[in-house]
Scaffold this active site. Structure first.
Site, PDB file in Angstrom:
ATOM      1  N   GLU A  96      61.235  34.871 110.398  1.00  0.00           N
ATOM      2  CA  GLU A  96      62.190  35.973 110.053  1.00  0.00           C
ATOM      3  C   GLU A  96      61.532  37.431 110.883  1.00  0.00           C
ATOM      4  O   GLU A  96      62.245  38.225 110.640  1.00  0.00           O
ATOM      5  CB  GLU A  96      62.035  36.262 108.603  1.00  0.00           C
ATOM      6  CG  GLU A  96      62.694  35.126 107.738  1.00  0.00           C
ATOM      7  CD  GLU A  96      61.507  34.381 107.434  1.00  0.00           C
ATOM      8  OE1 GLU A  96      61.984  33.173 106.774  1.00  0.00           O
ATOM      9  OE2 GLU A  96      60.316  34.190 107.947  1.00  0.00           O
ATOM     10  N   SER A  97      60.601  37.373 111.619  1.00  0.00           N
ATOM     11  CA  SER A  97      59.891  38.339 112.434  1.00  0.00           C
ATOM     12  C   SER A  97      58.325  38.339 112.362  1.00  0.00           C
ATOM     13  O   SER A  97      57.824  37.473 113.104  1.00  0.00           O
ATOM     14  CB  SER A  97      60.266  39.683 112.058  1.00  0.00           C
ATOM     15  OG  SER A  97      60.295  40.521 113.111  1.00  0.00           O
TER      16      SER A  97
ATOM     17  N   CYS B 241      63.599  39.693 108.729  1.00  0.00           N
ATOM     18  CA  CYS B 241      65.111  39.476 108.707  1.00  0.00           C
ATOM     19  C   CYS B 241      65.457  38.549 107.671  1.00  0.00           C
ATOM     20  O   CYS B 241      64.589  37.821 107.328  1.00  0.00           O
ATOM     21  CB  CYS B 241      65.499  39.031 110.105  1.00  0.00           C
ATOM     22  SG  CYS B 241      64.972  40.420 111.469  1.00  0.00           S
TER      23      CYS B 241
END
Length: 132
Positions: free
Chosen positions: A69-70, A90
């Site tokens: 997600e990042s 994210c």
């Protein structure tokens, strides 16, 4: 019509930690574990972990956790009892504030600064951008 699942939901929590105990700020393995647990507590999926101990008087430890997600990052400067952090996730399923709370509970700074930026995609911003 744009569907909700087509919108990128980005959440960015970052800041500084002051008065971090030196024994914690210099322990690379401990810090690796802390940042991985922080990522997991945020609901993120850990993909890769890298860390370095930078030698010298103004050296320290850097930990980068790449999540699907990042990312999460932590950098320490033991000489100054100081650290910075960057938690960017994210997806609706993640909560970077939970990662931040874990950092505080583990590193026990005397004080801190924290900032938040909503990095979500907004349709109005996209419409204002020139097409490429």
């Amino acid at each position: 019509m744009e569907r909700r699942e087509d919108i990128i939901v980005g959440k960015h929590v970052y800041g500084s930690l002051y008065g971090v105990p030196r024994e914690k700020a210099t322990d690379e393995e401990y810090l690796r574990g802390v940042v991985v647990r922080a990522a997991e507590s945020a609901g993120a999926t850990v993909h890769a972990v890298n860390s370095w101990t930078i030698p010298g008087e103004k050296g320290g430890v850097s930990v980068i956790v790449l999540v699907l997600e990042s990312h999460l990052a932590l950098h320490t400067w033991p000489e100054y009892d100081y650290a910075t952090f960057d938690i960017y996730t994210c997806g609706d399923h993640t909560d970077p504030w939970k990662a931040f709370e874990l950092l505080l509970s583990e590193l026990k700074p005397q004080k801190y600064t924290v900032h938040y930026v909503d990095r979500s995609q907004e349709k109005t911003v996209l419409e204002a951008q020139p097409r490429r």
